[in-house]
Write a protein that holds these residues in place. Sequence first.
Motif, mmCIF file in Angstrom:
data_model
loop_
_atom_site.group_PDB
_atom_site.id
_atom_site.type_symbol
_atom_site.label_atom_id
_atom_site.label_comp_id
_atom_site.label_asym_id
_atom_site.label_seq_id
_atom_site.Cartn_x
_atom_site.Cartn_y
_atom_site.Cartn_z
ATOM 1 N N ASP A 1 -5.144 1.940 9.986
ATOM 2 C CA ASP A 1 -4.268 0.774 9.909
ATOM 3 C C ASP A 1 -2.847 1.162 9.530
ATOM 4 O O ASP A 1 -2.636 1.892 8.558
ATOM 5 C CB ASP A 1 -4.787 -0.205 8.858
ATOM 6 N N GLN B 1 -12.066 -2.947 13.579
ATOM 7 C CA GLN B 1 -11.354 -2.336 12.453
ATOM 8 C C GLN B 1 -10.899 -3.391 11.450
ATOM 9 O O GLN B 1 -11.071 -3.234 10.238
ATOM 10 C CB GLN B 1 -10.150 -1.552 12.982
ATOM 11 N N HIS B 2 -10.363 -4.482 11.949
ATOM 12 C CA HIS B 2 -9.831 -5.507 11.053
ATOM 13 C C HIS B 2 -10.929 -6.283 10.329
ATOM 14 O O HIS B 2 -10.657 -6.943 9.332
ATOM 15 C CB HIS B 2 -8.920 -6.469 11.814
ATOM 16 N N PHE C 1 -2.098 0.412 14.957
ATOM 17 C CA PHE C 1 -3.025 1.468 14.579
ATOM 18 C C PHE C 1 -2.587 2.814 15.153
ATOM 19 O O PHE C 1 -1.872 2.880 16.150
ATOM 20 C CB PHE C 1 -4.437 1.168 15.112
ATOM 21 N N PRO D 1 -9.510 8.406 9.210
ATOM 22 C CA PRO D 1 -10.108 7.098 9.513
ATOM 23 C C PRO D 1 -11.454 6.922 8.809
ATOM 24 O O PRO D 1 -12.134 7.900 8.480
ATOM 25 C CB PRO D 1 -10.277 7.138 11.037
ATOM 26 N N THR D 2 -11.847 5.673 8.608
ATOM 27 C CA THR D 2 -13.055 5.394 7.833
ATOM 28 C C THR D 2 -14.306 6.022 8.445
ATOM 29 O O THR D 2 -15.191 6.472 7.718
ATOM 30 C CB THR D 2 -13.280 3.879 7.700
ATOM 31 N N GLU E 1 -16.442 0.679 10.317
ATOM 32 C CA GLU E 1 -15.912 2.044 10.262
ATOM 33 C C GLU E 1 -15.567 2.488 11.683
ATOM 34 O O GLU E 1 -16.436 2.584 12.542
ATOM 35 C CB GLU E 1 -16.940 2.989 9.640
ATOM 36 N N THR E 2 -14.272 2.744 11.923
ATOM 37 C CA THR E 2 -13.814 3.135 13.259
ATOM 38 C C THR E 2 -12.889 4.353 13.154
ATOM 39 O O THR E 2 -12.558 4.817 12.071
ATOM 40 C CB THR E 2 -13.045 1.995 13.959
ATOM 41 N N ARG E 3 -12.454 4.822 14.307
ATOM 42 C CA ARG E 3 -11.532 5.955 14.366
ATOM 43 C C ARG E 3 -10.065 5.532 14.296
ATOM 44 O O ARG E 3 -9.167 6.367 14.489
ATOM 45 C CB ARG E 3 -11.773 6.763 15.635
ATOM 46 N N LEU E 4 -9.821 4.275 14.045
ATOM 47 C CA LEU E 4 -8.449 3.789 13.912
ATOM 48 C C LEU E 4 -7.986 3.862 12.459
ATOM 49 O O LEU E 4 -8.774 3.686 11.535
ATOM 50 C CB LEU E 4 -8.339 2.347 14.395
#
Length: 242
Positions: free
Chosen positions: A94, A84-85, A168, A41-42, A89-92
Amino acid sequence: MPEVIIIKSFEEYLDHVCNNNNCGHHIYRGVTDRVKHTLIPTVGRRGTYNLDDEKELFEQFKRRSHATLDKLPTNEWDWLAIAQHHGLETRLLDWTSSPLVALYFATRPRIANGKLQKPHKNGGAVYVLHFCNYINTKVDLDPFSYGKVGVLYPPHVAPRITGQSGLFTIQPEPYSELTIVKDERLPDDIMKVEFSASVAREIQEKLFRIGVREEMLFPDLDGHSRGIKIHTELAELHYQEC
């Protein structure tokens, strides 16, 4: 490491998807660089990862978003999906339930200096995940304490999620590669469908012809603008080849 399958045409990709992924539990992630991309993830690609920093970024996003949302999310999972969308920057990670949408992102046309750029020299790939652990957001309330790999089906809180058939994955260590530990008692598995740059170029044209386009996946003004640019460049290239 995921199993790797190499395809040499758009039709071969369709055959593979239709013949192997028909139980309704497969999700897909397209990447434009089959060599360098990792399923991290980012928020985990920032170098030094810190959970407190991740949470602070998230809280800042929530504080600043109230005035721009017609309807506020009702739980942390929905907030995280929106963040996220919109590029936070998240832990998800796509994914999409559509193999064609994933293929579009794996070959997504790029315009630079007014010209259509060649696909990445390394070629692209689509990850195919078969996984049945869906997150119950009414039971597991906190994304930051969710301690296993899971699939999040968000409500359609943003037009892009709808357009992309988006969903996700989440993992307990967002700084590590997503992995599926094979258990013979379960059907969970991940594979990687790879193709060359020349095949990516062919796929770009064929997806455009069947209507899988930028403005469909990004149903907003930015998507329409990029879609017009891509349409113009692909049409010009077609005339040159004729």
